[in-house]
Design a protein around this motif. Structure first.
Motif, PDB file in Angstrom:
ATOM      1  N   SER A   8       0.839  -1.193   0.000  1.00 22.60           N
ATOM      2  CA  SER A   8       0.000   0.000   0.000  1.00 22.60           C
ATOM      3  C   SER A   8       0.880   1.251   0.000  1.00 22.60           C
ATOM      4  CB  SER A   8      -0.910   0.012   1.232  1.00 22.60           C
ATOM      5  OG  SER A   8      -1.713   1.180   1.250  1.00 22.60           O
ATOM      6  N   GLY A   9       1.043   1.859  -1.179  1.00 21.98           N
ATOM      7  CA  GLY A   9       1.846   3.079  -1.298  1.00 21.98           C
ATOM      8  C   GLY A   9       3.334   2.838  -1.383  1.00 21.98           C
ATOM      9  N   ILE A  10       3.758   1.573  -1.463  1.00 19.33           N
ATOM     10  CA  ILE A  10       5.179   1.226  -1.446  1.00 19.33           C
ATOM     11  C   ILE A  10       5.486   0.225  -2.554  1.00 19.33           C
ATOM     12  CG2 ILE A  10       7.040   0.126  -0.126  1.00 19.33           C
ATOM     13  CD1 ILE A  10       5.666   0.983   2.422  1.00 19.33           C
ATOM     14  N   ILE A  11       6.631   0.411  -3.181  1.00 14.72           N
ATOM     15  CA  ILE A  11       7.198  -0.596  -4.068  1.00 14.72           C
ATOM     16  C   ILE A  11       8.358  -1.249  -3.315  1.00 14.72           C
ATOM     17  CG2 ILE A  11       8.295  -1.074  -6.281  1.00 14.72           C
ATOM     18  CD1 ILE A  11       5.409  -0.133  -6.518  1.00 14.72           C
ATOM     19  N   ALA A  12       8.309  -2.555  -3.175  1.00 18.08           N
ATOM     20  CA  ALA A  12       9.337  -3.276  -2.427  1.00 18.08           C
ATOM     21  C   ALA A  12      10.111  -4.195  -3.364  1.00 18.08           C
ATOM     22  CB  ALA A  12       8.708  -4.080  -1.296  1.00 18.08           C
ATOM     23  N   LYS A  13      11.423  -4.169  -3.232  1.00 16.97           N
ATOM     24  CA  LYS A  13      12.300  -5.035  -4.023  1.00 16.97           C
ATOM     25  C   LYS A  13      13.132  -5.885  -3.072  1.00 16.97           C
ATOM     26  CE  LYS A  13      12.746  -1.481  -7.609  1.00 16.97           C
ATOM     27  NZ  LYS A  13      13.679  -0.571  -8.341  1.00 16.97           N
ATOM     28  N   LYS A  14      13.312  -7.150  -3.428  1.00 17.87           N
ATOM     29  CA  LYS A  14      14.096  -8.068  -2.614  1.00 17.87           C
ATOM     30  C   LYS A  14      15.514  -8.190  -3.161  1.00 17.87           C
ATOM     31  CE  LYS A  14      10.179 -11.075  -1.397  1.00 17.87           C
ATOM     32  NZ  LYS A  14       9.695 -12.474  -1.415  1.00 17.87           N
ATOM     33  N   HIS A  15      16.475  -8.170  -2.247  1.00 15.81           N
ATOM     34  CA  HIS A  15      17.882  -8.385  -2.615  1.00 15.81           C
ATOM     35  C   HIS A  15      18.449  -9.501  -1.755  1.00 15.81           C
ATOM     36  CE1 HIS A  15      18.187  -4.578  -4.924  1.00 15.81           C
ATOM     37  NE2 HIS A  15      17.466  -4.050  -3.940  1.00 15.81           N
ATOM     38  N   SER A  16      19.354 -10.270  -2.318  1.00 18.29           N
ATOM     39  CA  SER A  16      20.039 -11.315  -1.577  1.00 18.29           C
ATOM     40  C   SER A  16      21.533 -11.220  -1.849  1.00 18.29           C
ATOM     41  CB  SER A  16      19.516 -12.694  -2.002  1.00 18.29           C
ATOM     42  OG  SER A  16      20.123 -13.715  -1.245  1.00 18.29           O
ATOM     43  N   PHE A  17      22.340 -11.336  -0.771  1.00 19.51           N
ATOM     44  CA  PHE A  17      23.785 -11.218  -0.886  1.00 19.51           C
ATOM     45  C   PHE A  17      24.449 -12.372  -0.132  1.00 19.51           C
ATOM     46  CE2 PHE A  17      21.911  -7.004  -0.916  1.00 19.51           C
ATOM     47  CZ  PHE A  17      22.475  -6.419  -2.030  1.00 19.51           C
ATOM     48  N   SER A  18      25.573 -12.810  -0.638  1.00 20.05           N
ATOM     49  CA  SER A  18      26.383 -13.809   0.037  1.00 20.05           C
ATOM     50  C   SER A  18      27.560 -13.103   0.692  1.00 20.05           C
ATOM     51  CB  SER A  18      26.871 -14.858  -0.963  1.00 20.05           C
ATOM     52  OG  SER A  18      27.630 -15.855  -0.305  1.00 20.05           O
ATOM     53  N   VAL A  19      27.759 -13.355   1.996  1.00 21.91           N
ATOM     54  CA  VAL A  19      28.822 -12.679   2.741  1.00 21.91           C
ATOM     55  C   VAL A  19      29.586 -13.700   3.575  1.00 21.91           C
ATOM     56  CG1 VAL A  19      27.454 -10.556   2.858  1.00 21.91           C
ATOM     57  CG2 VAL A  19      27.390 -12.184   4.766  1.00 21.91           C
ATOM     58  N   PRO A  20      30.815 -13.382   3.978  1.00 26.00           N
ATOM     59  CA  PRO A  20      31.587 -14.323   4.811  1.00 26.00           C
ATOM     60  C   PRO A  20      31.010 -14.406   6.222  1.00 26.00           C
ATOM     61  CG  PRO A  20      33.008 -12.684   3.748  1.00 26.00           C
ATOM     62  CD  PRO A  20      31.612 -12.201   3.595  1.00 26.00           C
ATOM     63  N   LEU A  21      30.956 -15.592   6.776  1.00 27.53           N
ATOM     64  CA  LEU A  21      30.629 -15.727   8.193  1.00 27.53           C
ATOM     65  C   LEU A  21      31.694 -15.037   9.033  1.00 27.53           C
ATOM     66  CD1 LEU A  21      29.081 -17.023  10.609  1.00 27.53           C
ATOM     67  CD2 LEU A  21      30.628 -18.984  10.362  1.00 27.53           C
ATOM     68  N   ASP A  22      32.950 -15.272   8.675  1.00 25.79           N
ATOM     69  CA  ASP A  22      34.091 -14.739   9.419  1.00 25.79           C
ATOM     70  C   ASP A  22      34.945 -13.914   8.468  1.00 25.79           C
ATOM     71  OD1 ASP A  22      36.302 -14.187  10.932  1.00 25.79           O
ATOM     72  OD2 ASP A  22      36.774 -16.271  11.419  1.00 25.79           O
ATOM     73  N   TYR A  23      34.903 -12.598   8.635  1.00 26.23           N
ATOM     74  CA  TYR A  23      35.661 -11.709   7.756  1.00 26.23           C
ATOM     75  C   TYR A  23      37.165 -11.786   8.001  1.00 26.23           C
ATOM     76  CZ  TYR A  23      31.490  -9.340   5.924  1.00 26.23           C
ATOM     77  OH  TYR A  23      30.303  -9.057   5.283  1.00 26.23           O
ATOM     78  N   GLN A  24      37.569 -12.380   9.119  1.00 29.54           N
ATOM     79  CA  GLN A  24      38.989 -12.481   9.447  1.00 29.54           C
ATOM     80  C   GLN A  24      39.624 -13.744   8.877  1.00 29.54           C
ATOM     81  OE1 GLN A  24      39.930  -9.646  10.899  1.00 29.54           O
ATOM     82  NE2 GLN A  24      37.745  -9.152  10.909  1.00 29.54           N
ATOM     83  N   GLN A  25      38.805 -14.594   8.292  1.00 25.70           N
ATOM     84  CA  GLN A  25      39.305 -15.868   7.789  1.00 25.70           C
ATOM     85  C   GLN A  25      39.041 -15.962   6.288  1.00 25.70           C
ATOM     86  OE1 GLN A  25      37.875 -19.321   9.908  1.00 25.70           O
ATOM     87  NE2 GLN A  25      38.241 -20.688   8.187  1.00 25.70           N
ATOM     88  N   SER A  26      40.030 -16.415   5.536  1.00 21.48           N
ATOM     89  CA  SER A  26      39.875 -16.564   4.092  1.00 21.48           C
ATOM     90  C   SER A  26      40.487 -17.887   3.645  1.00 21.48           C
ATOM     91  CB  SER A  26      40.555 -15.403   3.361  1.00 21.48           C
ATOM     92  OG  SER A  26      40.374 -15.509   1.977  1.00 21.48           O
ATOM     93  N   PRO A  27      39.708 -18.745   2.981  1.00 17.77           N
ATOM     94  CA  PRO A  27      38.280 -18.550   2.689  1.00 17.77           C
ATOM     95  C   PRO A  27      37.427 -18.788   3.926  1.00 17.77           C
ATOM     96  CG  PRO A  27      38.972 -20.707   1.960  1.00 17.77           C
ATOM     97  CD  PRO A  27      40.220 -20.024   2.455  1.00 17.77           C
ATOM     98  N   SER A  28      36.206 -18.278   3.890  1.00 17.07           N
ATOM     99  CA  SER A  28      35.292 -18.428   5.010  1.00 17.07           C
ATOM    100  C   SER A  28      33.986 -19.035   4.536  1.00 17.07           C
ATOM    101  CB  SER A  28      35.008 -17.069   5.651  1.00 17.07           C
ATOM    102  OG  SER A  28      33.948 -17.141   6.583  1.00 17.07           O
ATOM    103  N   GLU A  29      33.321 -19.712   5.441  1.00 15.32           N
ATOM    104  CA  GLU A  29      31.953 -20.147   5.164  1.00 15.32           C
ATOM    105  C   GLU A  29      31.110 -18.927   4.794  1.00 15.32           C
ATOM    106  OE1 GLU A  29      28.119 -21.947   7.670  1.00 15.32           O
ATOM    107  OE2 GLU A  29      30.167 -22.155   8.466  1.00 15.32           O
ATOM    108  N   GLN A  30      30.222 -19.096   3.833  1.00 16.55           N
ATOM    109  CA  GLN A  30      29.367 -17.995   3.396  1.00 16.55           C
ATOM    110  C   GLN A  30      27.963 -18.138   4.000  1.00 16.55           C
ATOM    111  OE1 GLN A  30      30.507 -15.392   0.888  1.00 16.55           O
ATOM    112  NE2 GLN A  30      32.267 -16.268   1.969  1.00 16.55           N
ATOM    113  N   ILE A  31      27.388 -17.011   4.344  1.00 12.69           N
ATOM    114  CA  ILE A  31      25.996 -16.978   4.785  1.00 12.69           C
ATOM    115  C   ILE A  31      25.235 -16.002   3.900  1.00 12.69           C
ATOM    116  CG2 ILE A  31      26.517 -17.618   7.173  1.00 12.69           C
ATOM    117  CD1 ILE A  31      26.284 -14.677   7.931  1.00 12.69           C
ATOM    118  N   ASN A  32      23.921 -16.098   3.944  1.00  8.75           N
ATOM    119  CA  ASN A  32      23.077 -15.263   3.097  1.00  8.75           C
ATOM    120  C   ASN A  32      22.554 -14.060   3.870  1.00  8.75           C
ATOM    121  OD1 ASN A  32      21.423 -14.901   0.542  1.00  8.75           O
ATOM    122  ND2 ASN A  32      19.801 -14.927   2.084  1.00  8.75           N
TER     123      ASN A  32
END
Length: 429
Positions: A8-32
């Motif tokens: 009602s009065g709004i246009i909504a858009k969905k976005h999805s991104f993959s990011v590291p669980l642990d930014y200090q570790q490479s490679p890291s498990e990814q979460i959504n």
């Protein structure tokens, strides 16, 4: 993924991104990460700047809008709004006992240690690099979202044009023990106000506490209703319309039947809707950690409570409600917390939590910040918030007794308008 929806009065858009669980570790498990982008129907084709909303918690998903109302209505007059489900919440790889069941307790604790505000802000900057790489954006934080704002100002101020905070300026250095010393005092005051406003509330609460102490009463979830659980209803005393809700719940708790006094099935069903510990376990697991910097919480609320014997109920004594406190016994009594008990114990003992705030950076801050501080706030101590305002550059605040902690939910259009006015220098309405 990008999907458009019309509200009602709004246009909504969905976005999805993959990011590291642990930014200090490479490679890291990814979460959504899930983000909902809002624009008004009127401005849907305009390239307005972004305003990112950080919700309260930790452990709760972003608001699910149904219409162009409240603070969203005010924001959409000049922004596109991003509703970020913080990691572990909503549709952002949600945390639950089921989702962590394949991990040992030690692995669960390690996994959950990555869900504080430092990584929430790393997530936000990763998203900004994709949605607004050449343009800083503005942010709005409610309650714990305000903690996230100060972390953002500490760690990545270059990504920000302006910041707004409602009911969420934390102490930068005080311990969890000090926080609960203050908030228990607030909770006592809210109890006094509640029992003064509703003349029969004390009798209703005492009768119910006495009944469930004597008889086994099972909630609709199958858990036994305990006095400790009943006391947790006090978290609602710090919200606008919360005391009324608690009173009306108590009012219908006990009924007369042919078999004697019983607990109303309606009460048993509605009780669970007043508490979020089973549906949002991340809140219980990580709540005290939001105050920890190079120290352990060691169940601070539980330990500090020992200094306030008023809350220790026994037959013949008046029942008092508690507030936004997490206790170790909750991991025995709530079914969805039980599988996380050992992980919660490990996190409560964790003493190497990294610092969240850069005091020098905050002192030198040049990003315009405006904040609503609620003088009667039961969740965030006013005096500690005022202390912090002196240590953050370019911060203006509006101190008011007009609202409880959830003021932005009750009168968000006005609250956000006030904060935008503070940051832009125009006269407040």
């Amino acid at each position: 993924m990008r999907t458009d929806n019309k509200l009602s009065g709004i246009i909504a858009k969905k976005h999805s991104f993959s990011v590291p669980l642990d930014y200090q570790q490479s490679p890291s498990e990814q979460i959504n990460l899930f983000v909902r982008e809002l624009s008004s129907v009127e401005h849907q084709n305009k390239e307005l700047p972004y305003l990112v909303f950080f919700q309260g918690g930790p452990g709760f998903g972003a608001v699910r809008p149904v219409a162009n109302t409240g603070w969203i209505k005010r924001a959409l007059t000049q922004y596109r709004v991003l509703l970020l489900d913080q990691r572990g919440t909503g549709l952002s790889t949600p945390v639950s006992a089921e989702s962590l069941a394949h991990l040992t307790s030690q692995q669960q604790a390690e996994y959950l240690s990555h869900f504080r505000s430092d990584n929430i802000i790393r997530d936000a900057e990763l998203i900004r690099a994709k949605l607004s790489p050449d343009r800083p954006w503005s942010i709005l934080g409610q309650s714990f979202g305000g903690f996230c704002v100060l972390r953002y100002l500490s760690a990545a101020p270059q990504g920000l044009k302006a910041a707004y905070i409602t009911g969420g300026i934390p102490s930068l250095e005080r311990s969890a023990d000090e926080v609960y010393q203050a908030t228990y005092q607030r909770v006592l005051a809210k109890n006094q106000d509640f029992f003064s406003r509703f003349s029969d509330a004390r009798e209703l609460a005492n009768r119910l506490a006495s009944h469930i102490s004597e008889y086994e009463v099972l909630l609709s979830s199958g858990e036994r209703l305990t006095v400790e659980m009943l006391q947790l209803l006090g978290i609602n005393l710090g919200m606008e319309q919360g005391p009324e809700g608690v009173y009306y719940l108590l009012e219908q708790a006990l009924i007369d039947t042919a078999q004697g006094v019983k607990v109303n099935p309606l009460f048993l069903h509605q009780f669970g809707q007043f508490l979020d510990y089973n549906t949002n376990p991340l809140f219980a697991v990580l709540h005290e950690s939001i105050y920890c910097q190079n120290s352990a919480s060691n169940w601070a609320a539980h330990r500090v409570r020992e200094q306030y014997s008023q809350f220790n109920y026994h037959l013949g004594k008046d029942l008092l409600f508690t507030g936004e406190m997490v206790y170790p016994w909750m991991f025995d009594q709530f079914s969805q917390l039980q599988p996380l008990k050992e992980a919660a114990e490990l996190l409560a003992a964790k003493s190497d939590w990294p610092a969240l705030y850069d005091l020098e950076q905050l002192k030198a801050n040049t990003v315009p910040v405006s904040a609503a501080i609620y003088s009667e706030d039961m969740f965030v101590e006013m005096q500690y918030s005022l202390e912090t305002t002196k240590d953050v550059g370019s911060l203006k605040y509006w101190l008011t007794s007009e609202y409880e902690h959830n003021g932005i939910r009750m009168d968000g259009e006005r609250v956000l308008d006030k904060l935008i006015a503070l940051n832009t220098g125009r006269e407040l309405r």
